[in-house]
Design an enzyme around this catalytic site. Sequence first.
Site, PDB file in Angstrom:
ATOM      1  N   HIS A 118      -5.352 -11.981 -48.189  1.00 32.05           N
ATOM      2  CA  HIS A 118      -4.259 -12.116 -47.363  1.00 32.05           C
ATOM      3  C   HIS A 118      -2.949 -12.441 -48.069  1.00 32.05           C
ATOM      4  CE1 HIS A 118      -2.499 -12.997 -43.048  1.00 32.05           C
ATOM      5  NE2 HIS A 118      -1.742 -12.821 -43.874  1.00 32.05           N
ATOM      6  N   HIS A 143       1.392 -11.720 -48.407  1.00 30.30           N
ATOM      7  CA  HIS A 143       2.755 -11.100 -47.903  1.00 30.30           C
ATOM      8  C   HIS A 143       3.613 -10.957 -49.367  1.00 30.30           C
ATOM      9  CE1 HIS A 143       2.310 -11.726 -43.620  1.00 30.30           C
ATOM     10  NE2 HIS A 143       1.518 -12.576 -44.145  1.00 30.30           N
ATOM     11  N   HIS A 170      -4.263 -11.340 -36.358  1.00 31.75           N
ATOM     12  CA  HIS A 170      -3.527 -12.408 -36.247  1.00 31.75           C
ATOM     13  C   HIS A 170      -3.909 -12.908 -34.804  1.00 31.75           C
ATOM     14  CE1 HIS A 170      -0.048 -15.171 -36.832  1.00 31.75           C
ATOM     15  NE2 HIS A 170      -0.199 -15.377 -35.540  1.00 31.75           N
ATOM     16  N   ASP A 178      -2.416 -16.317 -47.223  1.00 31.52           N
ATOM     17  CA  ASP A 178      -1.197 -16.014 -46.446  1.00 31.52           C
ATOM     18  C   ASP A 178       0.068 -16.417 -46.950  1.00 31.52           C
ATOM     19  OD1 ASP A 178       0.181 -15.099 -44.229  1.00 31.52           O
ATOM     20  OD2 ASP A 178      -0.301 -16.699 -43.077  1.00 31.52           O
TER      21      ASP A 178
HETATM   22  O1  DOR Z   1       3.501 -18.086 -41.407  1.00 27.23           O
HETATM   23  C1  DOR Z   1       3.527 -17.037 -41.167  1.00 27.23           C
HETATM   24  N1  DOR Z   1       4.168 -15.970 -41.997  1.00 27.23           N
HETATM   25  N2  DOR Z   1       2.250 -16.513 -40.365  1.00 27.23           N
HETATM   26  C2  DOR Z   1       2.401 -15.337 -40.289  1.00 27.23           C
HETATM   27  O2  DOR Z   1       1.339 -14.861 -39.530  1.00 27.23           O
HETATM   28  C3  DOR Z   1       3.433 -14.190 -40.921  1.00 27.23           C
HETATM   29  C4  DOR Z   1       4.005 -14.971 -42.109  1.00 27.23           C
HETATM   30  C5  DOR Z   1       5.008 -14.148 -42.408  1.00 27.23           C
HETATM   31  O3  DOR Z   1       5.030 -12.848 -42.714  1.00 27.23           O
HETATM   32  O4  DOR Z   1       6.120 -14.774 -42.695  1.00 27.23           O
HETATM   33 ZN    ZN Z   2       0.279 -13.504 -42.822  1.00 22.37          ZN
END
Ligand code: DOR
Ligand code: ZN
Length: 346
Positions: A13, A15, A136, A247
């Site tokens: 996971h 980003h 989520h 994450d």
């Molecule tokens: O803390 C988070 N940031 N939780 C998420 O589910 C998304 C993520 C983000 O995209 O910044």
């Molecule tokens: Zn996430």
Amino acid sequence: MEKIEIIKPDDWHVHFRDGEVLKAVVPETTKHFARAIVMPNLVPPILKGNDAVKYRERIQNAVPENQQFLPLMTLYLTEKTDKYDLRESYDKEQIFAAKLYPAGATTNSDSGVKDLKKIMPVLETMAEIGMPLLIHGEVTDNEIDVFDREKVFIDQKLDFICKELPELKITLEHITTKEATVYVNEGNKNLVATITPHHLALNRNAIFVGGIRPHNYCLPILKREVHRKALLKAATSNSTKFFLGTDTAPHLTGEKESACGCAGIFNSTYCLSILAQLFDNENALSQLESFISKRGAKHYNLKINKQKIILIKSSQNLIFKKYLNFNEQKIKIFEPDFLVFWKVAE
Ligand code: DOR
Ligand code: ZN
């Protein structure tokens, strides 16, 4: 000096965002991880297989030349997602999984799903073709206390999906509560969960030590110590249902240090060092490789990686770099509130 060699890990996971941020953060993941599942919550989100393919190319272009890395792409589910379209993208291997964001639950989730019933035909197709669903798991109702949203999601939404579609492969992502560990443990074999380094390292006090700490704000929000302990227990246990999904979620410092700061913790830089320390503190280093390098691959029916990495514990604690700097911008690097003695051999 203590040394352990383990299978190269995967991050289930991440980003990566896009543009300049993508170029800056991708190498922080690829230096230690062989594969990662990439989240689709861009602006605008990744809604079609072709968008995912173009995004995958941008990620691959940011991988340093001496490194091998496989990004596994995801599609962002909306109430308009077409099941035939989704099936075609999956068959063409344009996408690996689909992500369910309840509308409004987190960063860039406004186009997410309001009414679960509307996507049941899509979820049925996914169960049929063996495509994983990533969730989520938080409700978004304003009446529900922000610290209870994961538990209520499990009771009101996840339980319904699991009962309707026991064959669907589901990852409840970034779990934060004892209730989630219990539900996943007792759930059917197709239900698993990812756990982040920051939810293993911190409890909710970390958001308020001596003042408000925007860099410890993420979603689902950090919970009480009993929940952190339950997550640690799940991660270090021999259950194959719990594995790493960092994450890692970069936001520029200005977006975090703000009257309305963004949720997300950028943790890829020292992730493995922090995890090794946490597992070491629990006398559970023997489970580390399973948690970061084996269980996820097993759930997703992928081979485990052939490459290895070496972790070294030294007598000197690691000095953390504070920021990832690029183009006169910066992203705060996650640093826990305990000393870390482990590092990855370069
Ligand atoms: O803390 C988070 N940031 N939780 C998420 O589910 C998304 C993520 C983000 O995209 O910044
Ligand atoms: Zn996430």
